[in-house]
Design an enzyme around this catalytic site. Structure first.
Site, PDB file in Angstrom:
ATOM      1  N   ASN A  69       0.873  -1.179   0.000  1.00  0.00           N
ATOM      2  CA  ASN A  69       0.000   0.000   0.000  1.00  0.00           C
ATOM      3  C   ASN A  69       0.905   1.222   0.000  1.00  0.00           C
ATOM      4  OD1 ASN A  69      -1.731   2.100   0.504  1.00  0.00           O
ATOM      5  ND2 ASN A  69      -2.359   1.398   2.538  1.00  0.00           N
ATOM      6  N   LYS A 117       0.160   4.261  -0.254  1.00  0.00           N
ATOM      7  CA  LYS A 117      -0.450   5.474   0.323  1.00  0.00           C
ATOM      8  C   LYS A 117      -0.202   6.661  -0.614  1.00  0.00           C
ATOM      9  CE  LYS A 117      -0.163   3.277   4.781  1.00  0.00           C
ATOM     10  NZ  LYS A 117      -0.046   3.389   6.234  1.00  0.00           N
ATOM     11  N   GLY A 173       2.737   2.437  10.760  1.00  0.00           N
ATOM     12  CA  GLY A 173       3.688   3.532  10.600  1.00  0.00           C
ATOM     13  C   GLY A 173       4.419   3.905  11.876  1.00  0.00           C
ATOM     14  N   GLU A 188      -6.809   4.774   7.869  1.00  0.00           N
ATOM     15  CA  GLU A 188      -6.591   6.197   7.565  1.00  0.00           C
ATOM     16  C   GLU A 188      -7.835   6.796   6.911  1.00  0.00           C
ATOM     17  OE1 GLU A 188      -2.881   5.580   5.509  1.00  0.00           O
ATOM     18  OE2 GLU A 188      -1.963   5.052   7.432  1.00  0.00           O
ATOM     19  N   SER A 246       3.606  -2.031  10.286  1.00  0.00           N
ATOM     20  CA  SER A 246       5.065  -2.073  10.467  1.00  0.00           C
ATOM     21  C   SER A 246       5.690  -3.409  10.086  1.00  0.00           C
ATOM     22  CB  SER A 246       5.445  -1.680  11.906  1.00  0.00           C
ATOM     23  OG  SER A 246       5.061  -0.338  12.165  1.00  0.00           O
ATOM     24  N   HIS A 256      -9.503   1.293   4.889  1.00  0.00           N
ATOM     25  CA  HIS A 256      -8.221   1.458   5.591  1.00  0.00           C
ATOM     26  C   HIS A 256      -8.446   2.394   6.780  1.00  0.00           C
ATOM     27  CE1 HIS A 256      -4.126   2.597   6.517  1.00  0.00           C
ATOM     28  NE2 HIS A 256      -3.741   1.524   5.875  1.00  0.00           N
ATOM     29  N   GLU A 296      -5.200  -4.798  10.591  1.00  0.00           N
ATOM     30  CA  GLU A 296      -4.146  -3.799  10.792  1.00  0.00           C
ATOM     31  C   GLU A 296      -4.402  -3.052  12.103  1.00  0.00           C
ATOM     32  OE1 GLU A 296      -2.283  -2.677   6.736  1.00  0.00           O
ATOM     33  OE2 GLU A 296      -3.959  -1.327   7.096  1.00  0.00           O
TER      34      GLU A 296
HETATM   35  P1  13P Z   1       3.128   0.471   7.636  1.00  0.00           P
HETATM   36  O1  13P Z   1       3.630  -0.807   7.031  1.00  0.00           O
HETATM   37  O2  13P Z   1       3.850   1.691   7.143  1.00  0.00           O
HETATM   38  O3  13P Z   1       3.040   0.391   9.137  1.00  0.00           O
HETATM   39  O4  13P Z   1       1.616   0.658   7.109  1.00  0.00           O
HETATM   40  C1  13P Z   1       0.729  -0.402   7.197  1.00  0.00           C
HETATM   41  C2  13P Z   1      -0.481  -0.056   6.438  1.00  0.00           C
HETATM   42  O5  13P Z   1      -1.232   0.836   6.787  1.00  0.00           O
HETATM   43  C3  13P Z   1      -0.755  -0.812   5.207  1.00  0.00           C
HETATM   44  O6  13P Z   1      -2.030  -0.573   4.741  1.00  0.00           O
END
Ligand code: 13P
Length: 255
Positions: free
Chosen positions: A9, A11, A177, A101, A217, A99, A171
């Site tokens: 992903n 982002k 992150g 976010e 992560s 997601h 997740e």
């Molecule tokens: P990270 O791997 O940067 O922690 O992000 C995970 C994520 O949100 C994947 O959709």
């Protein structure tokens, strides 16, 4: 047998030119990889989908292509939105939906996610539906009730044959992150809980077929222990998917 899926992903990172470089680097790193055994997908921003689709076609890359969101309607006066059929026309295979976010920063609800999941299936794309708890929910012992609510609402009204094809990504929000990863045992625990939920709502066969990924992560260094867990069928990778070498190492860990 559930085929592992490692999905990146990206982002809101990478221009379409940078995206091209990253996919080429990834293809180089994964030369000789058996994609039948471990599936790999990249989910760039909308602005790079066409570029990467063209690369996949011309260079016969075996990557799956995913989007990170979409509107629920086929078309309409929705300034700034992108429809399922627009994605389908770009040969998009996967669409990440719900997601954290999007839920936390853009107000997406369980009901809205459910509508998008149905729209993705109606357009013959595979949803990657994300669920997970915040740190305070975890500390309050609310991980399972939260995840249960999200899974049940997100899958409401789906036929077992659709649920069998969906990809669920667990997740934990506190792990996204942050460099904090769920322990393999904790991730396995929540993912097997999700699988039991699927079993009670849709039957054991469906639960045995549905792929459930871990995200939060994931890095080359922790991938093997996470992916070695019985119920973890792959990873949804954020930050580490922006580096071809690191992402390829995660894919290789899935063997
Ligand atoms: P990270 O791997 O940067 O922690 O992000 C995970 C994520 O949100 C994947 O959709």
């Amino acid at each position: 047998m559930r085929r592992p899926l490692i999905a990146g992903n990206w982002k809101m990172y990478k221009t379409h030119l940078e995206a091209m470089t990253l996919v080429q680097q990834l293809a180089h790193e994964l030369a000789g990889h058996d994609f039948e055994r471990v599936e790999v997908a990249v989910c760039p921003p909308f602005t790079s989908l066409r570029t990467i689709q063209t690369l996949i076609d011309s260079d016969r890359y075996e990557f799956g292509l995913g989007a990170q969101n979409m509107h629920v309607d086929k078309e309409g006066a929705f300034t700034g939105e992108v429809s399922p059929s627009m994605l389908k026309a770009l040969d998009v295979d996967y669409v990440i939906l719900g997601h954290s976010e999007r839920r936390e920063l853009f107000g997406e609800t369980d009901e809205g996610v459910n509508a998008k999941v149905r729209a993705a299936f109606a357009t013959e794309m595979t949803p990657i539906m994300c669920v997970g708890e915040t740190e305070s929910e975890r500390e309050a012992g609310e991980t399972e009730p939260k995840v249960e609510r999200q899974v049940k609402a997100g899958l409401a009204g789906l036929k077992p044959d659709a649920v069998r094809k969906i990809v669920i990504a667990y997740e934990p929000i506190w792990a996204i992150g942050t460099g904090k990863t769920a322990t393999p045992q904790d991730a396995q625990g929540t993912i097997s809980f999700i699988r039991r939920l699927l079993g009670s709502d849709f039957g054991a066969e469906v639960a045995g077929d549905t792929r459930i990924l871990y995200g939060g992560s994931v890095k080359a260094g922790n991938a093997a222990s996470l992916l070695g867990q019985a119920d973890i069928d792959g990873a949804l990778v954020g930050g580490a998917s922006l580096d071809g070498g690191e992402f390829a190492a995660i894919v290789k860990a899935a063997k």
